[in-house]
Design an enzyme around this catalytic site. Structure first.
Site, PDB file in Angstrom:
ATOM      1  CG  HIS A   1      -7.639   2.606  11.093  1.00 37.64           C
ATOM      2  ND1 HIS A   1      -6.433   2.761  11.753  1.00 37.64           N
ATOM      3  CD2 HIS A   1      -8.420   3.641  11.515  1.00 37.64           C
ATOM      4  CE1 HIS A   1      -6.488   3.828  12.538  1.00 37.64           C
ATOM      5  NE2 HIS A   1      -7.663   4.382  12.393  1.00 37.64           N
TER       6      HIS A   1
ATOM      7  CG  HIS B   1      -4.958  -2.579  10.628  1.00 36.36           C
ATOM      8  ND1 HIS B   1      -6.111  -2.391  11.377  1.00 36.36           N
ATOM      9  CD2 HIS B   1      -4.369  -1.363  10.535  1.00 36.36           C
ATOM     10  CE1 HIS B   1      -6.196  -1.110  11.726  1.00 36.36           C
ATOM     11  NE2 HIS B   1      -5.153  -0.461  11.230  1.00 36.36           N
TER      12      HIS B   1
ATOM     13  CG  ASP C   1      -3.608   0.924  14.600  1.00 34.62           C
ATOM     14  OD1 ASP C   1      -2.428   0.609  14.383  1.00 34.62           O
ATOM     15  OD2 ASP C   1      -4.373   1.392  13.723  1.00 34.62           O
ATOM     16  N   GLY C   2      -0.790   1.022  16.997  1.00 37.04           N
ATOM     17  CA  GLY C   2       0.306   1.986  17.046  1.00 37.04           C
ATOM     18  C   GLY C   2       1.373   1.604  18.054  1.00 37.04           C
ATOM     19  N   GLY C   3       2.561   1.304  17.567  1.00 38.04           N
ATOM     20  CA  GLY C   3       3.678   0.988  18.463  1.00 38.04           C
ATOM     21  C   GLY C   3       3.520  -0.316  19.216  1.00 38.04           C
TER      22      GLY C   3
ATOM     23  CG  MET D   1      -3.313   7.088   6.412  1.00 38.58           C
ATOM     24  SD  MET D   1      -1.591   7.251   6.854  1.00 38.58           S
ATOM     25  CE  MET D   1      -1.438   5.967   8.096  1.00 38.58           C
TER      26      MET D   1
ATOM     27  N   GLY E   1      -1.358   8.454  11.414  1.00 37.16           N
ATOM     28  CA  GLY E   1      -0.738   9.060  10.235  1.00 37.16           C
ATOM     29  C   GLY E   1       0.514   8.332   9.764  1.00 37.16           C
ATOM     30  CG  PHE E   2       3.528   9.340   9.879  1.00 33.60           C
ATOM     31  CD1 PHE E   2       3.982   9.493   8.569  1.00 33.60           C
ATOM     32  CD2 PHE E   2       2.913  10.430  10.495  1.00 33.60           C
ATOM     33  CE1 PHE E   2       3.850  10.702   7.897  1.00 33.60           C
ATOM     34  CE2 PHE E   2       2.770  11.643   9.832  1.00 33.60           C
ATOM     35  CZ  PHE E   2       3.233  11.776   8.533  1.00 33.60           C
ATOM     36  N   GLY E   3       3.392   4.868  10.469  1.00 37.71           N
ATOM     37  CA  GLY E   3       3.826   3.673  11.187  1.00 37.71           C
ATOM     38  C   GLY E   3       5.131   3.985  11.918  1.00 37.71           C
ATOM     39  N   GLY E   4       5.547   3.069  12.757  1.00 35.93           N
ATOM     40  CA  GLY E   4       6.865   3.172  13.387  1.00 35.93           C
ATOM     41  C   GLY E   4       7.006   4.212  14.482  1.00 35.93           C
TER      42      GLY E   4
ATOM     43  CG  MET F   1      -6.513   7.081  10.274  1.00 39.34           C
ATOM     44  SD  MET F   1      -4.855   6.409  10.405  1.00 39.34           S
ATOM     45  CE  MET F   1      -5.050   4.955   9.390  1.00 39.34           C
TER      46      MET F   1
ATOM     47  CG  ASP G   1      -3.302   1.680   8.865  1.00 33.99           C
ATOM     48  OD1 ASP G   1      -4.178   1.891   9.722  1.00 33.99           O
ATOM     49  OD2 ASP G   1      -2.330   0.923   9.043  1.00 33.99           O
TER      50      ASP G   1
ATOM     51  N   GLY H   1       2.374  -3.117  12.829  1.00 32.47           N
ATOM     52  CA  GLY H   1       2.941  -2.835  11.511  1.00 32.47           C
ATOM     53  C   GLY H   1       4.436  -3.071  11.489  1.00 32.47           C
ATOM     54  CB  SER H   2       7.326  -0.836  12.119  1.00 36.65           C
ATOM     55  OG  SER H   2       6.660  -0.154  13.124  1.00 36.65           O
TER      56      SER H   2
ATOM     57  CB  SER I   1      -0.637  -2.335  10.103  1.00 35.39           C
ATOM     58  OG  SER I   1      -0.653  -1.251   9.201  1.00 35.39           O
TER      59      SER I   1
ATOM     60  CG  MET J   1      -5.810   5.957  16.633  1.00 35.44           C
ATOM     61  SD  MET J   1      -5.085   4.768  15.466  1.00 35.44           S
ATOM     62  CE  MET J   1      -3.347   5.191  15.488  1.00 35.44           C
TER      63      MET J   1
HETATM   64  C1  DX5 Z   1      -1.099   4.565  12.167  1.00 35.23           C
HETATM   65  C2  DX5 Z   1      -1.879   3.388  11.645  1.00 35.23           C
HETATM   66  C3  DX5 Z   1      -1.348   2.103  12.126  1.00 35.23           C
HETATM   67  C4  DX5 Z   1       0.073   1.818  11.725  1.00 35.23           C
HETATM   68  C5  DX5 Z   1       0.700   1.101  12.884  1.00 35.23           C
HETATM   69  O1  DX5 Z   1      -1.730   5.744  11.861  1.00 35.23           O
HETATM   70  O2  DX5 Z   1      -3.241   3.463  12.034  1.00 35.23           O
HETATM   71  O3  DX5 Z   1      -2.184   1.014  11.762  1.00 35.23           O
HETATM   72  O4  DX5 Z   1       0.199   1.052  10.571  1.00 35.23           O
HETATM   73  O5  DX5 Z   1       2.041   0.978  12.629  1.00 35.23           O
HETATM   74  P1  DX5 Z   1       3.074   0.562  13.753  1.00 35.23           P
HETATM   75  O6  DX5 Z   1       2.676  -0.779  14.255  1.00 35.23           O
HETATM   76  O7  DX5 Z   1       4.378   0.561  13.015  1.00 35.23           O
HETATM   77  O8  DX5 Z   1       3.029   1.617  14.824  1.00 35.23           O
HETATM   78 ZN    ZN Z   2      -4.493   1.540  11.680  1.00 40.32          ZN
END
Ligand code: DX5
Ligand code: ZN
Length: 217
Positions: A66, A33, A175-177, A37, A142-145, A68, A35, A197-198, A8, A137
């Site tokens: 993706h 990927h 997707d996420g963490g 938003m 909404g946020f990475g990390g 959102m 995102d 992502g992170s 991501s 999800m």
């Molecule tokens: C969150 C996004 C994810 C995000 C994942 O709302 O949909 O794609 O980038 O980030 P990580 O891998 O850091 O959780």
């Molecule tokens: Zn995503």
């Protein structure tokens, strides 16, 4: 099939976007990927069409977009024109989901549907024949990390059974963490596509981390 990895871009260094995309191009990543938003569906704003078009010029891998955003129907054509290969909409943002996913396919893209952590997989029963992917999800969007929500494993297993029972050709994306510590269990539970992502971009060796996510077993 072997699982796919979709890093991501949200967690990348936007000041050096070209370098980041070239790293993905060189890496074992399958997709890229993106995102999107809107600050309404989620409490954050990321980037839009001009950035996607710029990414498309450099990216050698398919763009996994993706959304959102509320009312995605207003923009499906423009995401197609910007270069999306797969377009995923949030279940919670679509009143006429069947129409939305059919339109995405008519525009020449593959269609995905994303579920928020509180949305049960059973709600997808009647739309599975019309889509190419379900995105689970594994954090609140909404946020990475953010921290991975552990109840997600059961959701993936349940969805995997539904897809198998119906004989559908539908991928499960998470997707996420996602990181190298939970990726193996996610794939064993039935995930086909890992978004990260992170864990990729904040690591000392992003290309090496992608390789590890790809070669889990
Ligand atoms: C969150 C996004 C994810 C995000 C994942 O709302 O949909 O794609 O980038 O980030 P990580 O891998 O850091 O959780
Ligand atoms: Zn995503």
């Amino acid at each position: 099939m072997d699982h796919l990895v979709s890093p991501s871009l949200l967690a990348s260094d936007f000041a050096h976007l070209e370098n980041e995309i070239q790293m993905i191009n060189r890496s074992d990543a399958d997709w890229l990927h993106l995102d999107i938003m809107d600050g309404v569906f989620v409490p954050n704003i990321s980037f839009g069409f001009p950035v996607i078009k710029a990414v498309k010029k450099i990216a050698a891998k398919p763009l996994d977009v993706h959304l959102m955003i509320v009312d995605p129907d207003r923009y499906l054509t423009r995401f197609g024109e910007a270069g999306a290969n797969n377009l995923t909409v949030q279940y919670e943002a679509c009143t006429h989901l069947n129409r939305t996913v059919s339109e995405i396919r008519n525009l020449g893209m593959t269609a995905g549907v994303a579920l928020n952590p509180h949305t049960p997989v059973l709600l997808l029963k009647n739309v599975l024949p019309y889509i190419d992917m379900v995105l689970i999800m594994t954090v609140n969007p909404g946020f990475g990390g953010q921290l991975f929500i552990k109840e997600s494993y059961n959701k993936i297993t349940e969805l995997h059974k539904m897809i198998d029972a119906g004989g559908y050709n539908v991928l499960i994306e998470v997707d996420g963490g996602v990181d190298t510590s939970n990726a193996g269990k996610l794939v064993e539970s039935g995930a086909n596509v890992l978004v990260a992502g992170s864990s990729v971009f904040n690591s000392a060796d992003p290309e090496g981390t992608i390789r590890k996510l790809k070669r889990l077993f």
